[in-house]
Design an enzyme around this catalytic site. Structure first.
Site, PDB file in Angstrom:
ATOM      1  N   TYR A 163      13.042  20.288  -4.716  1.00  0.00           N
ATOM      2  CA  TYR A 163      11.747  20.823  -4.295  1.00  0.00           C
ATOM      3  C   TYR A 163      10.788  20.901  -5.479  1.00  0.00           C
ATOM      4  O   TYR A 163       9.673  20.362  -5.424  1.00  0.00           O
ATOM      5  CB  TYR A 163      11.927  22.202  -3.665  1.00  0.00           C
ATOM      6  CG  TYR A 163      10.638  22.800  -3.163  1.00  0.00           C
ATOM      7  CD1 TYR A 163      10.003  22.253  -2.051  1.00  0.00           C
ATOM      8  CD2 TYR A 163      10.035  23.867  -3.806  1.00  0.00           C
ATOM      9  CE1 TYR A 163       8.801  22.779  -1.580  1.00  0.00           C
ATOM     10  CE2 TYR A 163       8.837  24.400  -3.353  1.00  0.00           C
ATOM     11  CZ  TYR A 163       8.220  23.858  -2.244  1.00  0.00           C
ATOM     12  OH  TYR A 163       7.025  24.371  -1.796  1.00  0.00           O
ATOM     13  N   LYS A 167       7.475  18.391  -6.067  1.00  0.00           N
ATOM     14  CA  LYS A 167       6.135  18.974  -6.169  1.00  0.00           C
ATOM     15  C   LYS A 167       5.526  18.725  -7.549  1.00  0.00           C
ATOM     16  O   LYS A 167       4.304  18.580  -7.676  1.00  0.00           O
ATOM     17  CB  LYS A 167       6.191  20.472  -5.867  1.00  0.00           C
ATOM     18  CG  LYS A 167       6.544  20.796  -4.422  1.00  0.00           C
ATOM     19  CD  LYS A 167       5.524  20.264  -3.430  1.00  0.00           C
ATOM     20  CE  LYS A 167       5.786  20.757  -2.021  1.00  0.00           C
ATOM     21  NZ  LYS A 167       4.789  20.262  -1.049  1.00  0.00           N
ATOM     22  N   VAL A 196       3.525  31.673   1.170  1.00  0.00           N
ATOM     23  CA  VAL A 196       2.681  31.793   2.361  1.00  0.00           C
ATOM     24  C   VAL A 196       3.614  32.062   3.537  1.00  0.00           C
ATOM     25  O   VAL A 196       4.706  31.500   3.623  1.00  0.00           O
ATOM     26  CB  VAL A 196       1.865  30.513   2.598  1.00  0.00           C
ATOM     27  CG1 VAL A 196       0.982  30.653   3.844  1.00  0.00           C
ATOM     28  CG2 VAL A 196       0.999  30.200   1.376  1.00  0.00           C
TER      29      VAL A 196
END
Length: 272
Positions: A163, A167, A196
């Site tokens: 991940y 990114k 989020v």
């Protein structure tokens, strides 16, 4: 300031393409731009949820097209983007789709298949789609591309190498694309959000500081596009952590990062 995508072209409403629109930040961006009068092309993996978001947006009186596809197939995504842009020019391309996974506590490394999947969905396909968008936008000398990354790109995370690595690749690609397109009237914005409140974040078991709502995230992203901002990091705490990361010597940073722990609920067990 760079040129910004106008909401009208030849008197007609602008057109925005949003990936990852079947939930989370992508869905809220779709609703926000629909309220602002933009016609939309919404992409997502879940056709049922995608159509539900499209219905919400159509209630604002805008035209909405939907496309269900898996971004692991990068060549299909490139072809689909070009087809949608040829049907009607895309003024704003928001590439918000992404996957977040990590290794389990009993695993030494992440599964090879998972590393490949995250590399395709989080880096390779959105970068290729951004290149396809750039080709068309440079010809028209207008448009804006948004790549949604993560604050994880700033740190080497031992339990989420795929991940954070994917990114980080997207971050570097976005920075390079921004410099290449600036002289041609095309804007590029990299978005690096913290936590989020989406299905992806809800899968993470552990401390989630400064948790944002998807609607708040969408408003901040739209604001960054309007300003022609090259890089948006939110919430502000993560801008400070990024600075600390630059200052702290690598041996100490490695010691801190190697002691981080987190768990994750399997995919499909958290609702959108």
């Amino acid at each position: 300031m760079e040129s910004q995508p106008s909401q009208t072209m030849n008197g007609a409403p602008g057109r925005a393409l949003i990936t990852g629109a079947s939930g989370g930040i992508g869905a809220e961006l779709a609703r926000l731009y629909a309220r602002r009068g933009w016609n939309l092309v919404l992409w997502g993996r879940d056709a049922i949820r995608l159509e539900a978001i499209a219905r919400d947006c159509r209630q604002c009186g805008v035209n909405v097209m939907v496309r269900a596809l898996d971004l692991q197939d990068g060549r299909a995504a490139i072809a689909a983007y070009r087809e949608d842009d040829a049907a009607m020019p895309i003024d704003l391309a928001i590439l918000a789709a992404g996957l977040g996974d990590m290794k389990t506590p009993d695993e030494v490394t992440e599964k090879a298949e998972m590393v490949l999947e995250l590399g395709l969905v989080n880096y390779a396909t959105p970068s290729a789609m951004a290149a396809a968008a750039a080709e068309a936008m440079v010809r028209r000398r207008r448009g804006h591309i948004v790549l949604v990354g993560s604050v994880a790109a700033f740190h080497a995370i031992p339990f989420a190498a795929a991940y954070s690595g994917s990114k980080a690749g997207l971050k570097r690609f976005s920075e390079s694309l921004h410099m290449a397109l600036a002289p041609h009237g095309v804007g590029v914005t990299l978005v690096s959000p913290g936590f989020v409140d989406t299905a992806m974040s809800r899968r993470v078991v552990g401390f989630k500081p400064c948790l944002q709502t998807p609607a708040a995230a969408a408003r901040q992203i739209a604001g960054a596009v309007e300003r022609g901002q090259a890089h948006l990091v939110f919430p502000f705490l993560f801008s400070i952590l990024r600075l600390v990361d630059v200052i702290v010597p690598w041996p100490l940073k490695r010691w801190i990062l190697s002691r981080l722990k987190a768990g994750q609920v399997p995919r499909g067990q958290i609702s959108q």
